[in-house]
Scaffold this active site. Structure first.
Site, PDB file in Angstrom:
ATOM      1  N   HIS A 123      34.163  27.480  49.176  1.00 24.23           N
ATOM      2  CA  HIS A 123      34.820  28.503  48.393  1.00 24.23           C
ATOM      3  C   HIS A 123      35.884  28.083  48.093  1.00 24.23           C
ATOM      4  CE1 HIS A 123      36.491  32.331  46.783  1.00 24.23           C
ATOM      5  NE2 HIS A 123      35.329  32.574  46.428  1.00 24.23           N
ATOM      6  N   GLU A 183      32.835  28.024  40.139  1.00 21.69           N
ATOM      7  CA  GLU A 183      33.887  28.778  40.106  1.00 21.69           C
ATOM      8  C   GLU A 183      35.096  28.295  39.933  1.00 21.69           C
ATOM      9  OE1 GLU A 183      32.584  32.382  42.797  1.00 21.69           O
ATOM     10  OE2 GLU A 183      33.417  31.062  43.953  1.00 21.69           O
TER      11      GLU A 183
HETATM   12  C1  PEP Z   1      34.585  34.727  44.418  1.00 24.94           C
HETATM   13  O1  PEP Z   1      35.105  35.405  45.114  1.00 24.94           O
HETATM   14  O2  PEP Z   1      33.621  34.042  44.313  1.00 24.94           O
HETATM   15  C2  PEP Z   1      34.627  35.429  43.126  1.00 24.94           C
HETATM   16  C3  PEP Z   1      34.024  35.000  42.024  1.00 24.94           C
HETATM   17  O3  PEP Z   1      35.617  36.479  43.073  1.00 24.94           O
HETATM   18  P1  PEP Z   1      35.867  37.468  41.677  1.00 24.94           P
HETATM   19  O4  PEP Z   1      34.447  38.111  41.231  1.00 24.94           O
HETATM   20  O5  PEP Z   1      36.564  38.496  42.287  1.00 24.94           O
HETATM   21  O6  PEP Z   1      36.529  36.687  40.532  1.00 24.94           O
END
Ligand code: PEP
Length: 244
Positions: free
Chosen positions: A90, A162
């Site tokens: 992450h 992400e």
């Molecule tokens: C995450 O922690 O993987 C994430 C996508 O957080 P958020 O949805 O709060 O942006």
């Protein structure tokens, strides 16, 4: 549809969440669902989810089986606690805990070896996107994460795209931006594990997914699901996302 609770919720708060969440998604069988609580709330979450379609995952693991690694948790410990999934790499781990692409690779190998379903996170920071480096970054992260792993071993792999600038900021990648990144990740998976593997690989989008924007994101055929942070902490909001 995966929830990342980060460092939120005690065991008791996890129980309260599932008491409210389970009835909201009862009978929902379109999507696989996994919730990743902090380690200490995993047993209570597993207990609460018993008999439901919801899987429980860890947010991290150590790559060794056991040893003198104070504060760390192994794949076998996650499995013994009832977890079936684990988030790896992450951006918060990369940013705040110095996790490198090579560490992600070690963790991915350990998770696959143990039989956990890994959710490997990749994504560019804002400066990289603005400098036109998104593709290079995603290529490097995938190449290094997938290094020396066979397609057979990687069968359970899930990847989450992400973009770091979208995590917890309220900014979301447009569905097109996400779809382009997913296509690139898919092609890297094809190179590493074969064409069929790449076509079947599930790639989640994560970064400020909310009940209001999930439908447009999921309309992209490249987007197979969502990894949800902030909006997964509330049962109603996560249920609305799951059932978009
Ligand atoms: C995450 O922690 O993987 C994430 C996508 O957080 P958020 O949805 O709060 O942006």
């Amino acid at each position: 549809m995966a929830a990342n609770w980060k460092m939120f919720k005690t065991a008791e708060q996890a129980r309260d969440f599932f008491r409210d969440f389970l009835p909201l998604v009862a009978g929902h069988d379109r999507d696989e669902m996994v919730v990743c609580p902090p380690y200490l709330a995993i047993p209570a979450s597993v207990e609460a989810c018993r008999g439901s379609a919801i899987a429980v995952g860890g947010q991290n693991l150590h790559w060794e089986k056991e040893g003198a690694f104070t504060g760390e948790i192994s794949a076998a410990m996650l499995l013994a606690a009832g977890a079936s999934h684990v988030i790896i790499g992450h951006s918060e781990r990369r940013q705040f805990f110095g996790e490198t692409d090579d560490v992600v690779n070690l963790k991915l190998k350990a998770a696959l070896e143990a039989g956990l379903t890994p959710i490997v996170c990749v994504g560019e920071v804002l400066e990289e996107r603005e400098a036109g480096l998104t593709e290079d970054v995603l290529r490097r992260q995938c190449l290094r994460a997938f290094h020396a792993i066979s397609g057979k071993k990687a069968a359970k792999l899930i990847v989450a795209y992400e973009p770091v600038w979208a995590i917890g900021t309220g900014k979301t990648a447009t569905p097109q931006m996400a779809a382009d990144a997913h296509a690139l990740i898919r092609s890297e998976a094809e190179k590493a594990f074969g064409e069929e593997f790449g076509q079947q690989l599930r790639i989640l989008y994560g970064g400020s997914v909310k009940p209001e924007n999930v439908k447009a994101l999921m309309a992209e055929s490249e987007i197979d699901g969502a990894l949800v942070g902030g909006a997964s902490l509330d049962p109603k909001s996560f249920a609305a996302i799951v059932k978009y």
